[in-house]
Design an enzyme around this catalytic site. Structure first.
Site, PDB file in Angstrom:
ATOM      1  N   GLU A 221      11.400  -7.939  -2.842  1.00 34.58           N
ATOM      2  CA  GLU A 221      12.048  -6.456  -3.059  1.00 34.58           C
ATOM      3  C   GLU A 221      11.257  -6.442  -1.091  1.00 34.58           C
ATOM      4  O   GLU A 221      10.131  -6.067  -0.935  1.00 34.58           O
ATOM      5  CB  GLU A 221      11.509  -5.228  -4.056  1.00 34.58           C
ATOM      6  CG  GLU A 221      12.355  -3.490  -4.099  1.00 34.58           C
ATOM      7  CD  GLU A 221      11.643  -3.110  -2.591  1.00 34.58           C
ATOM      8  OE1 GLU A 221      11.784  -3.227  -1.463  1.00 34.58           O
ATOM      9  OE2 GLU A 221      10.371  -2.524  -2.820  1.00 34.58           O
ATOM     10  N   LEU A 222      12.277  -6.308  -0.601  1.00 34.58           N
ATOM     11  CA  LEU A 222      11.646  -6.898   1.525  1.00 34.58           C
ATOM     12  C   LEU A 222      12.723  -5.250   2.393  1.00 34.58           C
ATOM     13  O   LEU A 222      12.478  -4.053   1.571  1.00 34.58           O
ATOM     14  CB  LEU A 222      12.306  -7.828   1.614  1.00 34.58           C
ATOM     15  CG  LEU A 222      11.755  -9.073   1.243  1.00 34.58           C
ATOM     16  CD1 LEU A 222      12.361 -10.014   0.913  1.00 34.58           C
ATOM     17  CD2 LEU A 222      10.221  -9.288   0.683  1.00 34.58           C
TER      18      LEU A 222
ATOM     19  N   LYS B  24      -1.876  -8.974  -7.184  1.00 33.70           N
ATOM     20  CA  LYS B  24      -2.863  -8.629  -5.758  1.00 33.70           C
ATOM     21  C   LYS B  24      -3.095  -7.338  -4.931  1.00 33.70           C
ATOM     22  O   LYS B  24      -1.341  -7.342  -4.346  1.00 33.70           O
ATOM     23  CB  LYS B  24      -3.144  -9.994  -4.775  1.00 33.70           C
ATOM     24  CG  LYS B  24      -4.118  -9.735  -3.585  1.00 33.70           C
ATOM     25  CD  LYS B  24      -3.504  -9.948  -2.441  1.00 33.70           C
ATOM     26  CE  LYS B  24      -3.170  -9.250  -1.589  1.00 33.70           C
ATOM     27  NZ  LYS B  24      -2.764  -8.564  -1.212  1.00 33.70           N
TER      28      LYS B  24
ATOM     29  N   GLU C  79      13.232  -2.222  11.268  1.00 33.98           N
ATOM     30  CA  GLU C  79      12.419  -1.233  10.394  1.00 33.98           C
ATOM     31  C   GLU C  79      11.782  -0.671  10.965  1.00 33.98           C
ATOM     32  O   GLU C  79      10.238  -0.656  11.233  1.00 33.98           O
ATOM     33  CB  GLU C  79      11.776  -1.883   8.903  1.00 33.98           C
ATOM     34  CG  GLU C  79      11.301  -1.212   8.052  1.00 33.98           C
ATOM     35  CD  GLU C  79      10.864  -1.573   6.706  1.00 33.98           C
ATOM     36  OE1 GLU C  79      10.316  -3.097   6.538  1.00 33.98           O
ATOM     37  OE2 GLU C  79      11.565  -0.697   5.062  1.00 33.98           O
TER      38      GLU C  79
ATOM     39  N   CYS D  58      10.345   2.178   1.661  1.00 31.47           N
ATOM     40  CA  CYS D  58      11.117   1.060   2.121  1.00 31.47           C
ATOM     41  C   CYS D  58      12.525   1.181   2.021  1.00 31.47           C
ATOM     42  O   CYS D  58      13.513   1.494   2.842  1.00 31.47           O
ATOM     43  CB  CYS D  58      10.921   0.280   1.374  1.00 31.47           C
ATOM     44  SG  CYS D  58      11.262   0.000  -0.819  1.00 31.47           S
TER      45      CYS D  58
ATOM     46  N   TRP E 201       1.026  -1.551  -0.208  1.00 33.60           N
ATOM     47  CA  TRP E 201      -0.104  -0.179  -0.142  1.00 33.60           C
ATOM     48  C   TRP E 201       0.666   1.342  -0.195  1.00 33.60           C
ATOM     49  O   TRP E 201       0.497   2.693  -0.237  1.00 33.60           O
ATOM     50  CB  TRP E 201      -1.208   0.014   1.232  1.00 33.60           C
ATOM     51  CG  TRP E 201       0.019  -0.800   2.699  1.00 33.60           C
ATOM     52  CD1 TRP E 201      -0.145  -2.000   2.883  1.00 33.60           C
ATOM     53  CD2 TRP E 201       1.112   0.545   3.294  1.00 33.60           C
ATOM     54  NE1 TRP E 201       0.635  -2.046   4.038  1.00 33.60           N
ATOM     55  CE2 TRP E 201       1.470  -1.022   4.187  1.00 33.60           C
ATOM     56  CE3 TRP E 201       1.265   1.254   3.439  1.00 33.60           C
ATOM     57  CZ2 TRP E 201       2.367  -0.521   5.168  1.00 33.60           C
ATOM     58  CZ3 TRP E 201       2.028   1.851   3.852  1.00 33.60           C
ATOM     59  CH2 TRP E 201       2.774   0.870   5.615  1.00 33.60           C
ATOM     60  N   ASN E 202       2.395   1.145   0.230  1.00 35.70           N
ATOM     61  CA  ASN E 202       2.345   2.653   0.478  1.00 35.70           C
ATOM     62  C   ASN E 202       2.811   3.334  -0.906  1.00 35.70           C
ATOM     63  O   ASN E 202       3.592   4.015  -0.317  1.00 35.70           O
ATOM     64  CB  ASN E 202       4.253   2.304   0.780  1.00 35.70           C
ATOM     65  CG  ASN E 202       5.055   1.561  -0.100  1.00 35.70           C
ATOM     66  OD1 ASN E 202       4.352   0.266  -0.745  1.00 35.70           O
ATOM     67  ND2 ASN E 202       6.291   1.569   0.848  1.00 35.70           N
TER      68      ASN E 202
ATOM     69  N   GLY F  42       7.288  -6.190   0.500  1.00 34.23           N
ATOM     70  CA  GLY F  42       6.500  -6.573   1.262  1.00 34.23           C
ATOM     71  C   GLY F  42       7.391  -6.690   2.053  1.00 34.23           C
ATOM     72  O   GLY F  42       8.887  -6.230   2.675  1.00 34.23           O
ATOM     73  N   SER F  43       6.878  -7.023   3.541  1.00 29.74           N
ATOM     74  CA  SER F  43       8.170  -7.136   4.400  1.00 29.74           C
ATOM     75  C   SER F  43       9.176  -8.555   4.464  1.00 29.74           C
ATOM     76  O   SER F  43       8.698  -9.617   3.542  1.00 29.74           O
ATOM     77  CB  SER F  43       7.135  -7.385   5.929  1.00 29.74           C
ATOM     78  OG  SER F  43       6.842  -8.414   6.003  1.00 29.74           O
TER      79      SER F  43
HETATM   80  P1  NAD Z   1       1.362  -6.985   6.512  1.00 23.18           P
HETATM   81  O1  NAD Z   1       2.908  -7.971   6.473  1.00 23.18           O
HETATM   82  O2  NAD Z   1       0.739  -7.896   6.962  1.00 23.18           O
HETATM   83  O3  NAD Z   1       1.581  -6.166   4.862  1.00 23.18           O
HETATM   84  C1  NAD Z   1       2.596  -6.297   4.178  1.00 23.18           C
HETATM   85  C2  NAD Z   1       2.158  -6.545   2.800  1.00 23.18           C
HETATM   86  O4  NAD Z   1       2.185  -7.636   2.189  1.00 23.18           O
HETATM   87  C3  NAD Z   1       1.062  -5.765   2.758  1.00 23.18           C
HETATM   88  O5  NAD Z   1       0.616  -5.349   1.319  1.00 23.18           O
HETATM   89  C4  NAD Z   1      -0.107  -7.336   2.393  1.00 23.18           C
HETATM   90  O6  NAD Z   1      -1.308  -7.522   1.401  1.00 23.18           O
HETATM   91  C5  NAD Z   1       1.043  -8.141   1.636  1.00 23.18           C
HETATM   92  N1  NAD Z   1       0.857 -10.058   2.729  1.00 23.18           N
HETATM   93  C6  NAD Z   1       0.879  -9.867   3.508  1.00 23.18           C
HETATM   94  N2  NAD Z   1       1.209 -11.469   4.273  1.00 23.18           N
HETATM   95  C7  NAD Z   1       0.831 -11.585   2.596  1.00 23.18           C
HETATM   96  C8  NAD Z   1       0.809 -12.982   1.748  1.00 23.18           C
HETATM   97  N3  NAD Z   1       0.660 -14.163   2.914  1.00 23.18           N
HETATM   98  N4  NAD Z   1       0.581 -13.699   0.784  1.00 23.18           N
HETATM   99  C9  NAD Z   1       0.834 -12.438   0.387  1.00 23.18           C
HETATM  100  N5  NAD Z   1       0.905 -10.727   0.390  1.00 23.18           N
HETATM  101  C10 NAD Z   1       0.904 -10.634   1.699  1.00 23.18           C
HETATM  102  O7  NAD Z   1       2.057  -5.858   7.467  1.00 23.18           O
HETATM  103  P2  NAD Z   1       1.542  -4.639   7.054  1.00 23.18           P
HETATM  104  O8  NAD Z   1       1.917  -3.142   8.329  1.00 23.18           O
HETATM  105  O9  NAD Z   1       0.795  -3.808   6.511  1.00 23.18           O
HETATM  106  O10 NAD Z   1       3.583  -3.958   6.841  1.00 23.18           O
HETATM  107  C11 NAD Z   1       4.586  -3.762   8.205  1.00 23.18           C
HETATM  108  C12 NAD Z   1       5.835  -4.378   7.132  1.00 23.18           C
HETATM  109  O11 NAD Z   1       5.290  -4.369   5.788  1.00 23.18           O
HETATM  110  C13 NAD Z   1       6.137  -3.006   7.225  1.00 23.18           C
HETATM  111  O12 NAD Z   1       6.860  -2.776   8.700  1.00 23.18           O
HETATM  112  C14 NAD Z   1       7.307  -2.847   6.446  1.00 23.18           C
HETATM  113  O13 NAD Z   1       8.491  -4.042   6.822  1.00 23.18           O
HETATM  114  C15 NAD Z   1       6.707  -3.700   5.537  1.00 23.18           C
HETATM  115  N6  NAD Z   1       6.621  -3.569   4.031  1.00 23.18           N
HETATM  116  C16 NAD Z   1       7.064  -2.945   3.141  1.00 23.18           C
HETATM  117  C17 NAD Z   1       7.247  -2.557   2.190  1.00 23.18           C
HETATM  118  C18 NAD Z   1       7.837  -2.512   1.040  1.00 23.18           C
HETATM  119  O14 NAD Z   1       8.194  -1.313   0.162  1.00 23.18           O
HETATM  120  N7  NAD Z   1       8.904  -2.994   1.295  1.00 23.18           N
HETATM  121  C19 NAD Z   1       5.924  -2.025   1.955  1.00 23.18           C
HETATM  122  C20 NAD Z   1       4.913  -2.204   2.746  1.00 23.18           C
HETATM  123  C21 NAD Z   1       4.704  -3.161   3.945  1.00 23.18           C
END
Ligand code: NAD
Length: 482
Positions: free
Chosen positions: A256-257, A181, A387, A290, A157-158, A234-235
């Site tokens: 890309e984490l 997705k 992070e 990120c 979402w960022n 994502g994370s």
């Molecule tokens: P989160 O881990 O629930 O979600 C982060 C993203 O991952 C969301 O878009 C979510 O839809 C997706 N996601 C989560 N579980 C998944 C799965 N099993 N399969 C596929 N997609 C999945 O947590 P959050 O609170 O939204 O974000 C927390 C952490 O995520 C942040 O602290 C950061 O470290 C990381 N993050 C990183 C980026 C990046 O640009 N690298 C972007 C967003 C979040």
């Protein structure tokens, strides 16, 4: 094909096989405006049957799309970029409403995303192979590049416009189909991007967009042999989980984490100028970036001035609903993020950190946290190891070059790192010695469509954008003819 669904909050939907699908008979989840906490829409979730249909369409769409020559594919991607620019204000407002980030930032993000489509439109025409020198007369030894196959992509979402653009652009530029997705928090931005693609002439089935429970969707899609590549932003824990799922089918991955970017500030810089750059970069999207600068290591000779200057800038930053032009920083994206940032900062305070600015959530409604500056933070504090993904600058002092490099490289992350110095010698050294996929020296500008974007160590592998971004969606085939 004409678009039937406008990307407004009244009409959130799925997009599968060229059809916009609404809530009929499907589960839904509410979408909130993080600046007001108001429900602005209801997002349909894809059923298992919907996902199976998206998979079948991706298989069909791949055969269709790869048969279209790159030049013709590129024309559709270029037209997409034009449409995004024409609709820039509408798309920016959608993204601000659902993500909270300031309208100034989402306007820039639309332009960046259009540039990404243009880059992949062009680069798709340069998926060159090579011909090897013969070993016998009449033979031909050719190496060709082919699209890897249907891609399952997961965008957070960022950067509600930019993340989908990167993932779709690379896949489609290489000749792959894609099931995306996007984040359930920011669905309409991705739908607005899809609308541009459809109106630019993208054939049905090449792109599908689905929403639901992220873990259920990724498990279902990655279990299918149709999917040949997984792209995730994502994370780190989720990235590792998806890699395990991808390993079952030996699927290609781009990960890309997260990061924890260090910023080294040496004592030979123009302090006020560097402070302006640092504060702007830190509070961009309330720190939910990120590559956000996180740990500032400042030379002891300029440390006090730097901390005071940073705190003054944090306190002066206009914070509020991002749709209001006067605000430079909006809320955090959801209540979970607000709670996570709050917990990290409380832990830092309890570990001995000094709060120089902010340090508390702001009165609601909305998930607002004050722009924060912490100084003298011990390494044992969680924020020095996890992070923060929030509007908090952590500033510590250093005196020795070798020890600050060691501190900068201390963590298992390696996405971005930055340094500010007027010394050409030191600029060269830090570029070589900082362990990161991207290093900014005297700048925070580390992403253009033609540069590879990605990390090392636990921050992931593979690159998005650049020639590497296209390569990641291609496979290499050797054809030997006698
Ligand atoms: P989160 O881990 O629930 O979600 C982060 C993203 O991952 C969301 O878009 C979510 O839809 C997706 N996601 C989560 N579980 C998944 C799965 N099993 N399969 C596929 N997609 C999945 O947590 P959050 O609170 O939204 O974000 C927390 C952490 O995520 C942040 O602290 C950061 O470290 C990381 N993050 C990183 C980026 C990046 O640009 N690298 C972007 C967003 C979040």
């Amino acid at each position: 094909m004409a678009t039937q669904l406008a990307s407004t909050y009244a009409e959130l939907g799925l997009f599968i096989g060229g059809e916009w699908l609404g809530a009929e008979g499907r589960k839904t989840s509410p979408v909130l405006n993080p600046a007001t906490e108001e429900v602005i829409g209801h997002l349909p979730h894809a059923s298992k049957a919907d996902l199976d249909r998206a998979l079948a369409e991706a298989e069909r769409g791949f055969r269709l799309w790869r048969a279209i020559f790159p030049d013709a594919r590129g024309k559709i991607l270029k037209r997409t970029a034009e449409l995004m620019r024409e609709r820039a204000e509408e798309i920016a407002r959608i993204a601000t409403t659902e993500s909270g980030k300031s309208i100034h930032e989402t306007r820039v993000e639309v332009q960046m995303s259009a540039n990404i489509f243009e880059w992949f439109a062009e680069e798709g025409r340069r998926a060159y192979g090579r011909v090897l020198p013969q070993r016998a007369p009449g033979t031909r030894l050719a190496i060709v590049k082919e699209p890897v196959g249907p891609v399952a992509a997961f965008a957070p979402w960022n950067f509600p416009i930019g993340n989908p653009a990167r993932k779709i652009g690379a896949a489609l530029g290489a000749g792959c189909s894609c099931i995306l997705k996007p984040a359930e928090e920011t669905p309409a931005s991705a739908l607005a991007v899809a609308r541009c693609l459809v109106d630019a002439g993208l054939p049905a089935g090449v792109l599908s967009i689905v929403y639901g429970v992220p873990a259920e969707i990724s498990e279902h899609l990655l279990a299918s042999p149709i999917i040949r590549k997984v792209s995730f932003t994502g994370s780190i824990p989720v990235g590792k989980h998806l890699m395990k799922l991808a390993a079952e089918g030996m699927k290609r991955t781009t990960m890309e984490l997260g990061g924890h970017a260090p910023v080294l500030v040496f004592d030979d810089v123009d302090v006020e100028k560097v402070l302006d750059a640092c504060a702007t970069a830190k509070y961009r999207n309330a720190g939910q970036v990120c590559v956000s600068p996180t740990r500032f290591y400042v030379h002891e000779k300029i440390y006090n001035r730097f901390v005071e200057g940073f705190a003054a800038r944090a306190k002066a930053l206009p914070v509020g609903d991002g749709i209001n032009e006067k605000n430079k920083m909006g809320p955090l994206v959801h209540a979970r993020r607000l709670a996570a940032v709050e917990a990290l900062i409380e832990d830092a305070k309890n570990s001995g950190a000094k709060v120089q600015a902010g340090g508390a959530r702001l009165k609601g409604p909305g998930y607002f946290y004050a722009p924060t500056v912490l100084s003298d933070v011990p390494n044992k504090a969680r924020i020095m190891n996890e992070e923060p993904f929030g509007p908090v600058a952590v500033i510590n002092s250093f005196s020795e070059y070798d020890s600050v490099i060691q501190q900068a490289n201390r963590l298992p992350y390696g996405l971005a790192a930055f340094a500010f110095t007027d010394s050409a010698h030191r600029a060269k050294l830090v570029g070589e010695q900082l362990e990161a996929g991207m290093v900014g020296v005297n700048t925070f500008a580390i992403s253009v469509p033609e540069s590879p974007f990605g990390g090392v160590k636990e921050s992931g592998h593979g690159s998005e954008e650049g020639i590497e971004g296209l390569e990641a969606c291609l496979v290499t085939k050797f054809i030997s003819e006698a």
